[in-house]
Scaffold this active site. Sequence first.
Site, PDB file in Angstrom:
ATOM      1  N   GLU A   1     -86.361 -32.520 -87.960  1.00 50.91           N
ATOM      2  CA  GLU A   1     -84.427 -32.997 -87.109  1.00 50.91           C
ATOM      3  C   GLU A   1     -83.517 -32.374 -88.819  1.00 50.91           C
ATOM      4  O   GLU A   1     -84.013 -32.717 -90.061  1.00 50.91           O
ATOM      5  CB  GLU A   1     -84.559 -33.310 -87.280  1.00 50.91           C
ATOM      6  CG  GLU A   1     -83.093 -33.827 -86.135  1.00 50.91           C
ATOM      7  CD  GLU A   1     -81.844 -32.654 -85.718  1.00 50.91           C
ATOM      8  OE1 GLU A   1     -81.811 -32.477 -86.313  1.00 50.91           O
ATOM      9  OE2 GLU A   1     -82.979 -32.017 -84.505  1.00 50.91           O
TER      10      GLU A   1
ATOM     11  N   GLY B   1     -82.038 -36.283 -81.343  1.00 52.35           N
ATOM     12  CA  GLY B   1     -81.617 -36.404 -79.919  1.00 52.35           C
ATOM     13  C   GLY B   1     -80.770 -34.695 -79.513  1.00 52.35           C
ATOM     14  O   GLY B   1     -80.999 -34.475 -78.563  1.00 52.35           O
ATOM     15  N   GLY B   2     -80.572 -33.805 -80.865  1.00 49.21           N
ATOM     16  CA  GLY B   2     -80.399 -32.699 -80.442  1.00 49.21           C
ATOM     17  C   GLY B   2     -78.399 -32.737 -80.162  1.00 49.21           C
ATOM     18  O   GLY B   2     -78.139 -34.159 -80.050  1.00 49.21           O
TER      19      GLY B   2
ATOM     20  N   CYS C   1     -77.338 -32.345 -77.083  1.00 52.30           N
ATOM     21  CA  CYS C   1     -77.736 -32.788 -76.011  1.00 52.30           C
ATOM     22  C   CYS C   1     -77.729 -34.408 -75.590  1.00 52.30           C
ATOM     23  O   CYS C   1     -76.236 -34.722 -75.080  1.00 52.30           O
ATOM     24  CB  CYS C   1     -79.211 -32.933 -74.777  1.00 52.30           C
ATOM     25  SG  CYS C   1     -79.064 -33.665 -73.522  1.00 52.30           S
TER      26      CYS C   1
ATOM     27  N   LYS D   1     -71.099 -36.985 -70.519  1.00 58.73           N
ATOM     28  CA  LYS D   1     -71.229 -37.977 -69.001  1.00 58.73           C
ATOM     29  C   LYS D   1     -70.117 -38.687 -69.672  1.00 58.73           C
ATOM     30  O   LYS D   1     -69.252 -40.131 -68.344  1.00 58.73           O
ATOM     31  CB  LYS D   1     -72.285 -38.188 -68.670  1.00 58.73           C
ATOM     32  CG  LYS D   1     -73.250 -36.819 -68.442  1.00 58.73           C
ATOM     33  CD  LYS D   1     -72.434 -36.095 -67.763  1.00 58.73           C
ATOM     34  CE  LYS D   1     -72.958 -34.613 -68.308  1.00 58.73           C
ATOM     35  NZ  LYS D   1     -72.490 -33.560 -68.690  1.00 58.73           N
TER      36      LYS D   1
ATOM     37  N   ALA E   1     -65.106 -22.048 -73.335  1.00 59.42           N
ATOM     38  CA  ALA E   1     -65.953 -22.820 -73.198  1.00 59.42           C
ATOM     39  C   ALA E   1     -66.676 -21.411 -72.562  1.00 59.42           C
ATOM     40  O   ALA E   1     -67.436 -21.228 -71.200  1.00 59.42           O
ATOM     41  CB  ALA E   1     -66.113 -23.588 -72.553  1.00 59.42           C
TER      42      ALA E   1
ATOM     43  N   GLY F   1     -69.859 -20.004 -73.495  1.00 59.04           N
ATOM     44  CA  GLY F   1     -71.664 -20.068 -72.901  1.00 59.04           C
ATOM     45  C   GLY F   1     -71.843 -20.391 -74.656  1.00 59.04           C
ATOM     46  O   GLY F   1     -71.102 -20.812 -74.679  1.00 59.04           O
TER      47      GLY F   1
ATOM     48  N   HIS G   1     -78.846 -44.627 -43.120  1.00 57.75           N
ATOM     49  CA  HIS G   1     -76.638 -45.059 -42.952  1.00 57.75           C
ATOM     50  C   HIS G   1     -76.748 -46.337 -43.097  1.00 57.75           C
ATOM     51  O   HIS G   1     -77.792 -47.116 -43.174  1.00 57.75           O
ATOM     52  CB  HIS G   1     -76.994 -44.938 -41.705  1.00 57.75           C
ATOM     53  CG  HIS G   1     -75.691 -44.430 -41.243  1.00 57.75           C
ATOM     54  ND1 HIS G   1     -75.106 -43.596 -40.994  1.00 57.75           N
ATOM     55  CD2 HIS G   1     -75.300 -45.492 -40.344  1.00 57.75           C
ATOM     56  CE1 HIS G   1     -73.610 -44.224 -40.311  1.00 57.75           C
ATOM     57  NE2 HIS G   1     -73.874 -44.767 -40.309  1.00 57.75           N
TER      58      HIS G   1
END
Length: 458
Positions: free
Chosen positions: A33, A38-39, A41, A50, A262, A264, A437
Amino acid sequence: MSKYDIIVLGSGPGGYVTAIRASQLGFKTAIVEKENLGGVCLNWGCIPTKALLKSAQVFEYLQHAEDYGLSVKGADKDFDAVVQRSRGVADGMSKGVQFLMKKNKIDIIEGYGKIKAGKKVEVEGKDYSADHIIIATGARSRELPSLPQDGKKVIGYREAMSLKTQPKKMIVVGSGAIGVEFAYFYNAMGTEVTIVEFLPKVVPVEDDDVSKQLERSFKKSGIKIMTSSEVTSVDTSGEGVMATVKSKKGEEVIEADIVLSAVGIKSNIEDIGLEDVGIVVDKDKIIVNDYYQTNIPGYYAIGDVTPGQALAHVASAEGILCVEKIAGQHVEPLDYGNIPGCTYCSPEIASVGLTETQAKEEGYDIKVGNFPFSASGKASAAGNKEGFVKVIFDAKYGEWLGCHMIGAGVTDMIAEAVLGRKLETTGHEVLKAVHPHPTMSEAVMEAVAAAYDEVIHL
């Protein structure tokens, strides 16, 4: 020279998962690395975004507290604190991967790695050898010739999650998952956002109904959307950015503080030694077989550098399959038709399988069911009535062809459809599986009931 059974190049969700599974299978394993475990992501992608999105969602809740019978006065945001929380979450996850490497006795080789002939990897001038070398170097933000990134006024996703100050106006070019997630975040935080999408609809890979719903939701929240449009040039010479946008109506110049590109991703396949080894590349991807072997024995590739979907969970699944095949286990090729896609803007989007248009194009006689969250008791109680669940079945055999959701929490619901399709579940079997439910998940059962003219709550 250090000798290993397996060396993994890159420690993203493809690489580190591959290394752990290899170690579990008894292989002496090392991972290379150049930056953070963790790269992208864990450090600059899935996880920290998130955290940002959650902060935006909480801020929105505070602004609409009265809808829940609550009074919150003077609620404001601290943009820098929001960014710092996101970075803290990322750092914690990266430390978690360090712990997993230690726990599984995986050697971490720090530095920039290049593969060499003879099953070797060179890192910072030192050679390491292995019987099997797995390339998992991932991807980065793609640059358009008309939209060169300078990291200040024209930025990629990496800069977008660590800006020092919040922009007043932002143009987001591209409305895939990355584009709409950042558009939602910045709009919710108070930035004036314009989305420019080259194709005729936002989130272009999604079902048409999902795309229309997201466009309605975004416009309602104040986001300007320009489809069938492209940014032909940007002028960054002034204080902000002047972007020339070409659409069916003609050309117009839009002013903003920042343009987020953004559009790609670009595979990280340059300068890693592919040419020296003779590994075949086509259209920016390393060519592999069903078990991720390249054309050169002993060299493999997984994740964003290969032709499959560029998703973290795909990279992890590919890596596990790759090393299990190396270990001589009986494995089946990955079913790329049953990979879920999730987008974490608000409302969330989740989908798997064929869209309605694709199912018709493939010649299926279909049954389609749609259940809106406006008819869901749980959604009404939660104050999240936007969106729906849509299901598509083959009318002849009952095969579950596709499932498409948009609404609160749907990214946690899509796994039911993925598992159902994996187990070749029919519509009637879903109907007869009792759903709890009140929950958001019962909308799946209700949508299936709608497809078979048995819906109760519509």
